[in-house]
Design a protein around this motif. Structure first.
Motif, PDB file in Angstrom:
ATOM      1  N   GLY A  31       0.760  -1.290  -0.091  1.00 36.52           N
ATOM      2  CA  GLY A  31      -0.340  -0.223  -0.137  1.00 36.52           C
ATOM      3  C   GLY A  31       0.560   1.561  -0.336  1.00 36.52           C
ATOM      4  O   GLY A  31       1.816   1.594   0.151  1.00 36.52           O
ATOM      5  N   PRO A  32       0.197   2.673  -0.014  1.00 35.15           N
ATOM      6  CA  PRO A  32       1.049   3.834   0.210  1.00 35.15           C
ATOM      7  C   PRO A  32       1.646   4.140   1.501  1.00 35.15           C
ATOM      8  O   PRO A  32       2.172   4.953   1.372  1.00 35.15           O
ATOM      9  CB  PRO A  32      -0.579   4.593  -0.222  1.00 35.15           C
ATOM     10  N   TYR A  33       1.816   2.985   2.282  1.00 32.88           N
ATOM     11  CA  TYR A  33       2.105   3.216   3.484  1.00 32.88           C
ATOM     12  C   TYR A  33       3.217   2.483   4.308  1.00 32.88           C
ATOM     13  O   TYR A  33       2.990   0.800   4.021  1.00 32.88           O
ATOM     14  CB  TYR A  33       1.629   3.497   5.042  1.00 32.88           C
ATOM     15  N   ASP A  34       4.501   3.298   4.718  1.00 31.14           N
ATOM     16  CA  ASP A  34       5.454   2.382   5.361  1.00 31.14           C
ATOM     17  C   ASP A  34       4.840   1.397   6.313  1.00 31.14           C
ATOM     18  O   ASP A  34       4.492   1.653   7.565  1.00 31.14           O
ATOM     19  CB  ASP A  34       6.224   2.897   5.943  1.00 31.14           C
ATOM     20  N   LEU A  35       5.259  -0.463   6.471  1.00 26.55           N
ATOM     21  CA  LEU A  35       4.579  -1.098   7.259  1.00 26.55           C
ATOM     22  C   LEU A  35       4.486  -0.494   8.636  1.00 26.55           C
ATOM     23  O   LEU A  35       3.798  -0.510   9.910  1.00 26.55           O
ATOM     24  CB  LEU A  35       5.124  -2.810   7.501  1.00 26.55           C
ATOM     25  N   ASP A  36       5.934   0.474   8.865  1.00 30.99           N
ATOM     26  CA  ASP A  36       6.894   0.798  10.566  1.00 30.99           C
ATOM     27  C   ASP A  36       5.646   1.926  10.834  1.00 30.99           C
ATOM     28  O   ASP A  36       5.428   2.191  12.092  1.00 30.99           O
ATOM     29  CB  ASP A  36       8.089   1.305  10.405  1.00 30.99           C
ATOM     30  N   ASP A  37       5.427   2.567   9.554  1.00 28.56           N
ATOM     31  CA  ASP A  37       4.586   3.879  10.159  1.00 28.56           C
ATOM     32  C   ASP A  37       2.750   3.705  10.314  1.00 28.56           C
ATOM     33  O   ASP A  37       2.386   3.862  11.073  1.00 28.56           O
ATOM     34  CB  ASP A  37       4.508   4.495   9.224  1.00 28.56           C
ATOM     35  N   LEU A  38       2.590   2.731   9.824  1.00 29.01           N
ATOM     36  CA  LEU A  38       1.205   1.882   9.885  1.00 29.01           C
ATOM     37  C   LEU A  38       0.890   1.107  11.351  1.00 29.01           C
ATOM     38  O   LEU A  38       0.674   1.594  11.910  1.00 29.01           O
ATOM     39  CB  LEU A  38       1.183   1.004   8.948  1.00 29.01           C
ATOM     40  N   LEU A  39       2.022   0.572  11.814  1.00 25.82           N
ATOM     41  CA  LEU A  39       2.249  -0.685  13.109  1.00 25.82           C
ATOM     42  C   LEU A  39       2.163   0.713  14.404  1.00 25.82           C
ATOM     43  O   LEU A  39       1.537   0.627  15.577  1.00 25.82           O
ATOM     44  CB  LEU A  39       3.214  -1.094  12.953  1.00 25.82           C
ATOM     45  N   LEU A  40       3.281   1.908  13.876  1.00 24.37           N
ATOM     46  CA  LEU A  40       2.846   3.069  15.188  1.00 24.37           C
ATOM     47  C   LEU A  40       1.913   3.543  15.315  1.00 24.37           C
ATOM     48  O   LEU A  40       1.058   4.181  16.107  1.00 24.37           O
ATOM     49  CB  LEU A  40       4.084   3.614  14.400  1.00 24.37           C
ATOM     50  N   ALA A  41       1.403   4.074  14.113  1.00 17.75           N
ATOM     51  CA  ALA A  41      -0.240   4.481  14.648  1.00 17.75           C
ATOM     52  C   ALA A  41      -1.278   3.668  14.815  1.00 17.75           C
ATOM     53  O   ALA A  41      -1.632   4.174  15.539  1.00 17.75           O
ATOM     54  CB  ALA A  41      -0.768   5.282  13.056  1.00 17.75           C
ATOM     55  N   VAL A  42      -1.094   2.265  14.430  1.00 10.61           N
ATOM     56  CA  VAL A  42      -2.206   1.246  15.224  1.00 10.61           C
ATOM     57  C   VAL A  42      -1.250   0.859  16.365  1.00 10.61           C
ATOM     58  O   VAL A  42      -2.461   0.908  17.798  1.00 10.61           O
ATOM     59  CB  VAL A  42      -1.893  -0.175  14.123  1.00 10.61           C
ATOM     60  N   ALA A  43      -0.038   1.181  17.092  1.00 10.07           N
ATOM     61  CA  ALA A  43      -0.318   0.618  18.398  1.00 10.07           C
ATOM     62  C   ALA A  43      -0.380   1.886  19.559  1.00 10.07           C
ATOM     63  O   ALA A  43      -1.263   1.572  20.360  1.00 10.07           O
ATOM     64  CB  ALA A  43       1.413   0.769  18.433  1.00 10.07           C
ATOM     65  N   LEU A  44      -0.862   3.345  18.743  1.00 12.59           N
ATOM     66  CA  LEU A  44      -0.930   4.522  19.829  1.00 12.59           C
ATOM     67  C   LEU A  44      -2.291   4.203  19.345  1.00 12.59           C
ATOM     68  O   LEU A  44      -2.366   4.737  20.652  1.00 12.59           O
ATOM     69  CB  LEU A  44      -0.284   6.243  18.683  1.00 12.59           C
ATOM     70  N   SER A  45      -3.020   4.010  19.056  1.00 17.11           N
ATOM     71  CA  SER A  45      -4.694   4.272  19.342  1.00 17.11           C
ATOM     72  C   SER A  45      -5.098   3.105  19.590  1.00 17.11           C
ATOM     73  O   SER A  45      -6.244   3.433  20.069  1.00 17.11           O
ATOM     74  CB  SER A  45      -4.729   4.637  17.179  1.00 17.11           C
ATOM     75  N   SER A  46      -4.322   2.086  19.096  1.00 14.08           N
ATOM     76  CA  SER A  46      -5.213   0.801  20.026  1.00 14.08           C
ATOM     77  C   SER A  46      -4.376   0.571  21.793  1.00 14.08           C
ATOM     78  O   SER A  46      -5.488   0.810  22.560  1.00 14.08           O
ATOM     79  CB  SER A  46      -5.169  -0.416  19.748  1.00 14.08           C
TER      80      SER A  46
END
Length: 58
Positions: A31-46
Motif C-alpha cells: 500500500g501507500p504507507y510504510d509498514l513501520d508507520d502503519l504499525l506505529l499508528a495502530v499501536a498508538l491508537s489501540s
C-alpha cells in the motif's frame, strides 16, 4: 495505584493484539504507507483506546 495498573494492562493488551493482527495481515500488502508507520499508528491508537475504555468504564 492498582486501578492505574489495570488501565495500563488493558492498554498494553489492546496494543499487542492490534499490532499483531495488523502485522500479520499487512505484511504482504504494498500500500501507500510504510509498514513501520502503519504499525506505529495502530499501536498508538489501540493503546489509547484500551486505556481509556478501561478508565471510563468505572
Amino acid at each position: 495505584m492498582a486501578s492505574k495498573r489495570r488501565y495500563l494492562v488493558s492498554g498494553v493488551v489492546s496494543l499487542l493484539i492490534s499490532v499483531g493482527i495488523t502485522a500479520l495481515t499487512a505484511r504482504n500488502d504494498t500500500g501507500p504507507y510504510d509498514l513501520d508507520d502503519l504499525l506505529l499508528a495502530v499501536a498508538l491508537s489501540s493503546f489509547l483506546s484500551g486505556f481509556f475504555a478501561s478508565y471510563f468504564t468505572e
